[in-house]
Write a protein that holds these residues in place. Sequence first.
Motif, PDB file in Angstrom:
ATOM      1  N   ALA A  67      46.806 -16.235  94.148  1.00 47.15           N
ATOM      2  CA  ALA A  67      46.245 -17.557  94.386  1.00 47.15           C
ATOM      3  C   ALA A  67      45.270 -17.868  93.262  1.00 47.15           C
ATOM      4  O   ALA A  67      45.020 -17.039  92.401  1.00 47.15           O
ATOM      5  CB  ALA A  67      45.550 -17.582  95.743  1.00 47.15           C
ATOM      6  N   GLY A  68      44.714 -19.046  93.269  1.00 48.59           N
ATOM      7  CA  GLY A  68      43.782 -19.433  92.222  1.00 48.59           C
ATOM      8  C   GLY A  68      42.671 -20.301  92.766  1.00 48.59           C
ATOM      9  O   GLY A  68      42.417 -20.344  93.966  1.00 48.59           O
ATOM     10  N   LEU A  69      42.002 -21.029  91.848  1.00 45.89           N
ATOM     11  CA  LEU A  69      40.835 -21.816  92.212  1.00 45.89           C
ATOM     12  C   LEU A  69      41.113 -23.298  92.447  1.00 45.89           C
ATOM     13  O   LEU A  69      40.248 -23.995  92.971  1.00 45.89           O
ATOM     14  CB  LEU A  69      39.768 -21.695  91.110  1.00 45.89           C
ATOM     15  N   ASN A  70      42.274 -23.809  92.045  1.00 47.10           N
ATOM     16  CA  ASN A  70      42.532 -25.242  92.189  1.00 47.10           C
ATOM     17  C   ASN A  70      42.291 -25.700  93.619  1.00 47.10           C
ATOM     18  O   ASN A  70      42.784 -25.108  94.564  1.00 47.10           O
ATOM     19  CB  ASN A  70      43.953 -25.595  91.761  1.00 47.10           C
ATOM     20  N   GLY A  71      41.495 -26.769  93.756  1.00 43.01           N
ATOM     21  CA  GLY A  71      41.164 -27.320  95.066  1.00 43.01           C
ATOM     22  C   GLY A  71      39.942 -26.695  95.714  1.00 43.01           C
ATOM     23  O   GLY A  71      39.445 -27.200  96.718  1.00 43.01           O
ATOM     24  N   ASP A  72      39.437 -25.594  95.161  1.00 44.17           N
ATOM     25  CA  ASP A  72      38.261 -24.919  95.719  1.00 44.17           C
ATOM     26  C   ASP A  72      36.964 -25.545  95.194  1.00 44.17           C
ATOM     27  O   ASP A  72      36.924 -26.111  94.107  1.00 44.17           O
ATOM     28  CB  ASP A  72      38.252 -23.432  95.342  1.00 44.17           C
ATOM     29  N   ILE A  73      35.894 -25.406  95.963  1.00 39.23           N
ATOM     30  CA  ILE A  73      34.574 -25.848  95.526  1.00 39.23           C
ATOM     31  C   ILE A  73      33.875 -24.652  94.892  1.00 39.23           C
ATOM     32  O   ILE A  73      33.741 -23.595  95.513  1.00 39.23           O
ATOM     33  CB  ILE A  73      33.742 -26.388  96.696  1.00 39.23           C
ATOM     34  N   VAL A  74      33.458 -24.813  93.641  1.00 43.79           N
ATOM     35  CA  VAL A  74      32.745 -23.764  92.917  1.00 43.79           C
ATOM     36  C   VAL A  74      31.375 -24.292  92.504  1.00 43.79           C
ATOM     37  O   VAL A  74      31.162 -25.499  92.439  1.00 43.79           O
ATOM     38  CB  VAL A  74      33.540 -23.305  91.670  1.00 43.79           C
TER      39      VAL A  74
ATOM     40  N   LEU B 106      33.771 -18.264  93.502  1.00 44.18           N
ATOM     41  CA  LEU B 106      35.066 -17.945  92.897  1.00 44.18           C
ATOM     42  C   LEU B 106      35.910 -17.182  93.915  1.00 44.18           C
ATOM     43  O   LEU B 106      36.033 -15.965  93.863  1.00 44.18           O
ATOM     44  CB  LEU B 106      34.870 -17.126  91.617  1.00 44.18           C
ATOM     45  N   GLU B 107      36.477 -17.914  94.838  1.00 48.19           N
ATOM     46  CA  GLU B 107      37.285 -17.317  95.899  1.00 48.19           C
ATOM     47  C   GLU B 107      38.742 -17.669  95.633  1.00 48.19           C
ATOM     48  O   GLU B 107      39.169 -18.801  95.833  1.00 48.19           O
ATOM     49  CB  GLU B 107      36.795 -17.817  97.253  1.00 48.19           C
ATOM     50  N   PHE B 108      39.489 -16.684  95.180  1.00 43.26           N
ATOM     51  CA  PHE B 108      40.858 -16.896  94.708  1.00 43.26           C
ATOM     52  C   PHE B 108      41.899 -16.885  95.812  1.00 43.26           C
ATOM     53  O   PHE B 108      43.040 -17.238  95.589  1.00 43.26           O
ATOM     54  CB  PHE B 108      41.202 -15.840  93.654  1.00 43.26           C
ATOM     55  N   GLY B 109      41.543 -16.449  96.991  1.00 46.78           N
ATOM     56  CA  GLY B 109      42.479 -16.399  98.107  1.00 46.78           C
ATOM     57  C   GLY B 109      42.182 -15.189  98.972  1.00 46.78           C
ATOM     58  O   GLY B 109      41.341 -14.353  98.631  1.00 46.78           O
ATOM     59  N   PRO B 110      42.877 -15.089 100.087  1.00 46.36           N
ATOM     60  CA  PRO B 110      42.643 -13.956 100.991  1.00 46.36           C
ATOM     61  C   PRO B 110      42.874 -12.620 100.276  1.00 46.36           C
ATOM     62  O   PRO B 110      43.890 -12.427  99.632  1.00 46.36           O
ATOM     63  CB  PRO B 110      43.673 -14.156 102.102  1.00 46.36           C
ATOM     64  N   SER B 111      41.900 -11.755 100.363  1.00 43.35           N
ATOM     65  CA  SER B 111      41.968 -10.392  99.811  1.00 43.35           C
ATOM     66  C   SER B 111      42.069 -10.337  98.291  1.00 43.35           C
ATOM     67  O   SER B 111      42.378  -9.298  97.732  1.00 43.35           O
ATOM     68  CB  SER B 111      43.141  -9.618 100.417  1.00 43.35           C
ATOM     69  N   ILE B 112      41.817 -11.454  97.593  1.00 45.45           N
ATOM     70  CA  ILE B 112      41.849 -11.456  96.130  1.00 45.45           C
ATOM     71  C   ILE B 112      40.425 -11.636  95.638  1.00 45.45           C
ATOM     72  O   ILE B 112      39.755 -12.599  96.007  1.00 45.45           O
ATOM     73  CB  ILE B 112      42.771 -12.556  95.581  1.00 45.45           C
ATOM     74  N   VAL B 113      39.950 -10.695  94.822  1.00 47.60           N
ATOM     75  CA  VAL B 113      38.571 -10.734  94.341  1.00 47.60           C
ATOM     76  C   VAL B 113      38.529 -10.720  92.818  1.00 47.60           C
ATOM     77  O   VAL B 113      39.475 -10.307  92.155  1.00 47.60           O
ATOM     78  CB  VAL B 113      37.748  -9.538  94.885  1.00 47.60           C
ATOM     79  N   LEU B 114      37.408 -11.175  92.283  1.00 50.86           N
ATOM     80  CA  LEU B 114      37.179 -11.145  90.847  1.00 50.86           C
ATOM     81  C   LEU B 114      36.834  -9.715  90.442  1.00 50.86           C
ATOM     82  O   LEU B 114      35.910  -9.120  90.999  1.00 50.86           O
ATOM     83  CB  LEU B 114      36.043 -12.103  90.482  1.00 50.86           C
ATOM     84  N   LYS B 115      37.587  -9.155  89.511  1.00 54.40           N
ATOM     85  CA  LYS B 115      37.346  -7.783  89.043  1.00 54.40           C
ATOM     86  C   LYS B 115      36.634  -7.756  87.691  1.00 54.40           C
ATOM     87  O   LYS B 115      35.858  -6.855  87.419  1.00 54.40           O
ATOM     88  CB  LYS B 115      38.676  -7.034  88.904  1.00 54.40           C
ATOM     89  N   ASP B 116      36.935  -8.737  86.829  1.00 51.23           N
ATOM     90  CA  ASP B 116      36.403  -8.726  85.469  1.00 51.23           C
ATOM     91  C   ASP B 116      36.643 -10.094  84.848  1.00 51.23           C
ATOM     92  O   ASP B 116      37.306 -10.946  85.434  1.00 51.23           O
ATOM     93  CB  ASP B 116      37.102  -7.643  84.646  1.00 51.23           C
TER      94      ASP B 116
ATOM     95  N   PRO C 285      32.568  -9.791  93.372  1.00 46.75           N
ATOM     96  CA  PRO C 285      33.838 -10.232  93.969  1.00 46.75           C
ATOM     97  C   PRO C 285      34.061 -11.742  93.933  1.00 46.75           C
ATOM     98  O   PRO C 285      35.187 -12.192  93.838  1.00 46.75           O
ATOM     99  CB  PRO C 285      33.751  -9.748  95.414  1.00 46.75           C
ATOM    100  N   THR C 286      32.970 -12.549  93.982  1.00 49.49           N
ATOM    101  CA  THR C 286      33.119 -14.005  93.989  1.00 49.49           C
ATOM    102  C   THR C 286      32.197 -14.713  92.993  1.00 49.49           C
ATOM    103  O   THR C 286      31.960 -15.914  93.105  1.00 49.49           O
ATOM    104  CB  THR C 286      32.834 -14.582  95.402  1.00 49.49           C
ATOM    105  N   PHE C 287      31.671 -13.971  92.005  1.00 49.32           N
ATOM    106  CA  PHE C 287      30.804 -14.613  91.012  1.00 49.32           C
ATOM    107  C   PHE C 287      30.922 -13.934  89.658  1.00 49.32           C
ATOM    108  O   PHE C 287      31.364 -12.794  89.543  1.00 49.32           O
ATOM    109  CB  PHE C 287      29.327 -14.600  91.457  1.00 49.32           C
TER     110      PHE C 287
ATOM    111  N   GLN D  10      38.327 -15.908  80.961  1.00 49.63           N
ATOM    112  CA  GLN D  10      39.554 -15.834  81.743  1.00 49.63           C
ATOM    113  C   GLN D  10      39.274 -14.842  82.868  1.00 49.63           C
ATOM    114  O   GLN D  10      38.823 -13.723  82.615  1.00 49.63           O
ATOM    115  CB  GLN D  10      40.712 -15.339  80.861  1.00 49.63           C
ATOM    116  N   PHE D  11      39.501 -15.249  84.109  1.00 45.79           N
ATOM    117  CA  PHE D  11      39.192 -14.406  85.251  1.00 45.79           C
ATOM    118  C   PHE D  11      40.286 -13.368  85.470  1.00 45.79           C
ATOM    119  O   PHE D  11      41.467 -13.684  85.429  1.00 45.79           O
ATOM    120  CB  PHE D  11      39.028 -15.245  86.519  1.00 45.79           C
ATOM    121  N   VAL D  12      39.870 -12.120  85.703  1.00 45.06           N
ATOM    122  CA  VAL D  12      40.784 -11.029  86.023  1.00 45.06           C
ATOM    123  C   VAL D  12      40.573 -10.698  87.497  1.00 45.06           C
ATOM    124  O   VAL D  12      39.477 -10.316  87.894  1.00 45.06           O
ATOM    125  CB  VAL D  12      40.500  -9.784  85.153  1.00 45.06           C
ATOM    126  N   THR D  13      41.624 -10.889  88.292  1.00 44.84           N
ATOM    127  CA  THR D  13      41.505 -10.686  89.736  1.00 44.84           C
ATOM    128  C   THR D  13      42.295  -9.460  90.171  1.00 44.84           C
ATOM    129  O   THR D  13      43.133  -8.948  89.441  1.00 44.84           O
ATOM    130  CB  THR D  13      42.017 -11.918  90.513  1.00 44.84           C
TER     131      THR D  13
END
Length: 177
Positions: free
Chosen positions: A22-29, A97-107, A123-125, A144-147
Amino acid sequence: MKFPTLFGVAALGAVLSFPAAAGLNGDIVSTALRAETADYGRFSAVVGAGVEGSLVGGMLPFDYSDSGFSLGSPRDFCGIRSCGEAREQMTLKLSGLEFGPSIVLKDVVLITILSNVKVTVGPTFAEFSWTDQPVSQGAFLSAQFVTGVVPEPEAFTLMLAGLGLIGIAASRRSPRA
């Protein structure tokens, strides 16, 4: 049930238990910029097509994509906070930065003209810190976000059940002559 059938069922269960990318489109950041002696505020925006907002009185437009971020300047200038000899520590924080269920920002993969940028990721920042310095026209900081997927407890339960069935089937197989 034969061994290949059990293995197939277990493999299918394991694959179905992990979420799709999943990605960020449509999310509030949220985007926040601060210096040692000034706070430029926190700005929230919905990720979509085009520039999401601007910092420092419209001087620094920022843009999120489904999997990245960029901060730029429409012109060259001597620094965000001060043009004198003393340079302040700047901190840019991206949150929500919430990419979807069980998907977190790693790097993050950072591309910047700024020197000595320190990156902190959760995980979200993502947070970027640097000493204020001259900024050139165009994008001067992009990431570039690595999830990564964090398996949920249900996924482990399903995998263990599948492996148990495979073990039972293997132990019941009769030896062939």
